[in-house]
Enzyme design. Structure first.
Site, PDB file in Angstrom:
ATOM      1  N   GLY A   1       0.788  -1.227   0.000  1.00 54.31           N
ATOM      2  CA  GLY A   1       0.000   0.000   0.000  1.00 54.31           C
ATOM      3  C   GLY A   1       0.820   1.278   0.000  1.00 54.31           C
ATOM      4  O   GLY A   1       0.399   2.282   0.571  1.00 54.31           O
ATOM      5  N   SER A   2       1.995   1.274  -0.676  1.00 55.59           N
ATOM      6  CA  SER A   2       2.804   2.506  -0.680  1.00 55.59           C
ATOM      7  C   SER A   2       2.143   3.599  -1.521  1.00 55.59           C
ATOM      8  O   SER A   2       2.257   4.783  -1.199  1.00 55.59           O
ATOM      9  CB  SER A   2       4.238   2.235  -1.145  1.00 55.59           C
ATOM     10  OG  SER A   2       4.292   2.009  -2.532  1.00 55.59           O
ATOM     11  N   ASN A   3       1.430   3.222  -2.580  1.00 57.02           N
ATOM     12  CA  ASN A   3       0.688   4.224  -3.363  1.00 57.02           C
ATOM     13  C   ASN A   3      -0.427   4.831  -2.510  1.00 57.02           C
ATOM     14  O   ASN A   3      -0.632   6.044  -2.521  1.00 57.02           O
ATOM     15  CB  ASN A   3       0.085   3.592  -4.618  1.00 57.02           C
ATOM     16  CG  ASN A   3       1.077   3.550  -5.761  1.00 57.02           C
ATOM     17  OD1 ASN A   3       1.450   4.584  -6.308  1.00 57.02           O
ATOM     18  ND2 ASN A   3       1.544   2.364  -6.105  1.00 57.02           N
TER      19      ASN A   3
ATOM     20  N   LYS B   1      -7.267  -8.874  -6.570  1.00 53.22           N
ATOM     21  CA  LYS B   1      -8.499  -9.590  -6.936  1.00 53.22           C
ATOM     22  C   LYS B   1      -9.273  -8.775  -7.958  1.00 53.22           C
ATOM     23  O   LYS B   1      -9.149  -7.552  -7.993  1.00 53.22           O
ATOM     24  CB  LYS B   1      -9.383  -9.777  -5.696  1.00 53.22           C
ATOM     25  CG  LYS B   1      -8.781 -10.673  -4.657  1.00 53.22           C
ATOM     26  CD  LYS B   1      -9.157 -12.101  -4.941  1.00 53.22           C
ATOM     27  CE  LYS B   1      -8.440 -13.025  -3.972  1.00 53.22           C
ATOM     28  NZ  LYS B   1      -8.407 -14.401  -4.414  1.00 53.22           N
TER      29      LYS B   1
ATOM     30  N   HIS C   1      -1.113   1.187 -13.045  1.00 52.71           N
ATOM     31  CA  HIS C   1      -0.388   0.050 -13.629  1.00 52.71           C
ATOM     32  C   HIS C   1       1.058   0.487 -13.870  1.00 52.71           C
ATOM     33  O   HIS C   1       1.288   1.590 -14.378  1.00 52.71           O
ATOM     34  CB  HIS C   1      -1.061  -0.363 -14.948  1.00 52.71           C
ATOM     35  CG  HIS C   1      -0.450  -1.581 -15.544  1.00 52.71           C
ATOM     36  ND1 HIS C   1      -0.728  -2.849 -15.078  1.00 52.71           N
ATOM     37  CD2 HIS C   1       0.452  -1.730 -16.546  1.00 52.71           C
ATOM     38  CE1 HIS C   1      -0.022  -3.727 -15.778  1.00 52.71           C
ATOM     39  NE2 HIS C   1       0.697  -3.075 -16.676  1.00 52.71           N
TER      40      HIS C   1
ATOM     41  N   ASP D   1      -6.839  -4.029 -17.032  1.00 54.51           N
ATOM     42  CA  ASP D   1      -6.015  -2.983 -17.665  1.00 54.51           C
ATOM     43  C   ASP D   1      -6.589  -2.447 -18.973  1.00 54.51           C
ATOM     44  O   ASP D   1      -5.845  -2.096 -19.889  1.00 54.51           O
ATOM     45  CB  ASP D   1      -4.590  -3.526 -17.936  1.00 54.51           C
ATOM     46  CG  ASP D   1      -3.939  -4.062 -16.687  1.00 54.51           C
ATOM     47  OD1 ASP D   1      -4.245  -3.554 -15.601  1.00 54.51           O
ATOM     48  OD2 ASP D   1      -3.117  -4.987 -16.808  1.00 54.51           O
TER      49      ASP D   1
ATOM     50  N   GLU E   1       4.919   6.438  -9.762  1.00 54.02           N
ATOM     51  CA  GLU E   1       3.534   6.054  -9.450  1.00 54.02           C
ATOM     52  C   GLU E   1       2.975   6.896  -8.311  1.00 54.02           C
ATOM     53  O   GLU E   1       1.839   7.377  -8.379  1.00 54.02           O
ATOM     54  CB  GLU E   1       3.474   4.580  -9.030  1.00 54.02           C
ATOM     55  CG  GLU E   1       3.669   3.603 -10.158  1.00 54.02           C
ATOM     56  CD  GLU E   1       3.494   2.174  -9.669  1.00 54.02           C
ATOM     57  OE1 GLU E   1       2.539   1.892  -8.939  1.00 54.02           O
ATOM     58  OE2 GLU E   1       4.341   1.326 -10.009  1.00 54.02           O
TER      59      GLU E   1
HETATM   60  C1  GRF Z   1       2.251  -0.932  -7.872  1.00 52.19           C
HETATM   61  O1  GRF Z   1       3.390  -1.225  -8.641  1.00 52.19           O
HETATM   62  C2  GRF Z   1       1.072  -0.727  -8.789  1.00 52.19           C
HETATM   63  O2  GRF Z   1       1.431  -0.270 -10.047  1.00 52.19           O
HETATM   64  C3  GRF Z   1       0.477  -2.102  -8.911  1.00 52.19           C
HETATM   65  O3  GRF Z   1       0.693  -2.699  -7.658  1.00 52.19           O
HETATM   66  C4  GRF Z   1       1.801  -2.098  -7.009  1.00 52.19           C
HETATM   67  C5  GRF Z   1       1.308  -1.676  -5.666  1.00 52.19           C
HETATM   68  O4  GRF Z   1       2.325  -1.215  -4.842  1.00 52.19           O
HETATM   69  N1  GRF Z   1      -0.895  -2.015  -9.320  1.00 52.19           N
HETATM   70  P1  GRF Z   1       1.938  -0.635  -3.432  1.00 52.19           P
HETATM   71  O5  GRF Z   1       1.143  -1.683  -2.698  1.00 52.19           O
HETATM   72  O6  GRF Z   1       1.159   0.621  -3.666  1.00 52.19           O
HETATM   73  O7  GRF Z   1       3.252  -0.361  -2.768  1.00 52.19           O
END
Ligand code: GRF
Length: 201
Positions: free
Chosen positions: A16-18, A95, A113, A154, A183
């Site tokens: 969940g870093s994003n 999922k 993505h 996608d 990202e």
């Molecule tokens: C990211 O590379 C994103 O592009 C993909 O899953 C990864 C999630 O990374 N859909 P994080 O859990 O947000 O660190």
């Protein structure tokens, strides 16, 4: 969607870093939005720990908590309703999202993505598989794509793409690291543009 009215549910399976980058942008006042809840199919997901740390309600929903697909969907819908969610942000959710859940937010489901779609997308293209395929294809550029989610992998409308250069000695690992940094910024930027109306759906 009304401007400045994003009430987000994150769906995440792993780190969940994003998601964290987006939460940090909200806390810093850079992005005007609220996070209603975080849903994970994985009880060990660090995203649920992050939810706890941030004081956001986190839910584990999987075949361990609800035996049938119908029960899982009903529970998801109950949660989305309870938190008045109007946008779903997928943050490494492994999922497939049920169509009933996509419909609940009128199709406002975003995903990120780690490549320049439509290249290197589709079934099997996740995690390091993507970066390995990009390196193997000797691409000069890669990047990240934020897109809408429909029932195909996608395939939904592309909202924003940012690219990165691939260096001569680039490896899949170094590329993954480079793309992940992009990202974090791209996902946040896209949500800012959605909240202020610069991007419309
Ligand atoms: C990211 O590379 C994103 O592009 C993909 O899953 C990864 C999630 O990374 N859909 P994080 O859990 O947000 O660190």
């Amino acid at each position: 969607m009304k401007e400045n009215n994003l009430n987000i549910a994150f769906f995440a399976s792993h780190g969940g870093s994003n998601m964290q980058a987006i939460i940090d942008a909200i806390k810093a006042g850079v992005l005007e939005a609220q996070v209603g809840c975080i849903i994970s199919n994985n009880s060990d997901s660090y995203s649920l720990k992050r939810a706890e740390i941030e004081g956001i309600k986190g839910y584990h929903i999987s075949s361990k908590t609800h035996l049938t697909e119908i029960e899982r969907i009903d529970y998801m819908l109950e949660i989305l309703k309870k938190h008045d969610i109007n946008i779903i942000v997928l943050a490494g959710y492994m999922k497939k999202l049920p169509v009933e859940v996509i419909d609940f937010v009128n199709g406002i489901v975003l995903n990120i993505h780690p490549a320049l779609l439509p290249k290197f997308g589709g079934a099997g293209m996740f995690g390091m598989n993507v970066h390995k395929a990009v390196i193997d294809a000797k691409e000069k550029q890669s990047g990240a794509t934020v897109h809408l989610v429909d029932s195909e992998y996608d395939r939904g409308k592309i909202l924003q793409q940012w690219s990165v250069e691939i260096d001569e000695n680039e490896t899949a690992d170094s590329l993954a690291e480079k793309v992940l940094k992009v990202e974090h910024k791209l996902y946040t930027d896209t949500l800012i543009k959605l909240s202020n109306g610069e991007i419309s759906l």
